[in-house]
Scaffold this active site. Sequence first.
Site: not given
Ligand code: ADP
Ligand code: MG
Length: 293
Positions: A38, A238, A242
């Site tokens: 991740d 983490d 995931d």
């Molecule tokens: P990761 O795999 O890095 O944990 P997420 O699946 O949680 O990422 O989120 C994917 C993308 O969606 C983020 O990189 C961001 O661009 C957008 N995103 C998700 N939640 C938010 C939020 N609360 N504010 C702004 N952008 C968000």
């Molecule tokens: Mg994440």
Amino acid sequence: ATPTALMVGSGLGAENGILIRKGEAIQRMKDVNAIVLDKTGTITKGKPTVTDVISFGETKDADLLKWAASVENNSEHPLARAVVNYASEKDIKPAEVSGFESITGKGVYAELDGKKVGVGTPSLMEKLGTKISSNVSSQKQQLEEKAKTAVLVSFDGEIAGLLGIADEVKEDSKQAIDELKKLGLKTIMLTGDNQKTARAIADQVGIDEVIAEVLPDQKSNEVKRLQDSGEVVAMVGDGINDAPALTLADVGIAIGTGTDVAIESGDIVLVKGDLSAVIRSINLSKKTFTKIK
Ligand code: ADP
Ligand code: MG
């Protein structure tokens, strides 16, 4: 494995900051040939901070931050915390919003003084019916090429600005990836973040393959796909988004600084949260379960 072998394994593991929750997993570890990591919180520190504030048109930086922080104040996402903290450092207090909505893997939106504010990805903006100009896109890409996550902020149907958010890689990530590759493992980074940012981070640490823009509920499908193509897969995560992928992997490795759910989904827990402990678990597995001839 004989109970003795498992006991020896657990003892050595504990000395090395490795908590073994399932004996079969540490035994399986020596057969792993693909390792899925991740991005956020595993390869990176998982402590994103705002580094760039870019406003468009008449919008002032302070307004942009106020709008973004007011909506993000209702979200638990690490990116949301980064925005709220940054605004607070600039003495900008979030305002009350109504009709808050969060779209997993895309972002958040709400109404502020009767105007809709969106904070998130192009896919969120599309859903809100907000157009992204080529100038905005190119500034977004420039941030992403610097390994930053670029978050779009819309106000009343227009893109008002962009926030660049950086999450540094952990000190030992590059070395751990190098060693995994030397052991002959295929290294794959899995993330919900966009392709460009993901690739830039992968390049910093030497990861072979990137699977980006994966929605949280799709992460375990990616593990399944690798397994179906014949790989024995270890997944390191983490627990934020995931946990199902950790459960499905042949060996689920939870980063100990993560969530309780990660610890519950992991076969192995890396207590100190450092990636080099993955190498130590592979060596431990080989040492404990390879017969002396
Ligand atoms: P990761 O795999 O890095 O944990 P997420 O699946 O949680 O990422 O989120 C994917 C993308 O969606 C983020 O990189 C961001 O661009 C957008 N995103 C998700 N939640 C938010 C939020 N609360 N504010 C702004 N952008 C968000
Ligand atoms: Mg994440």
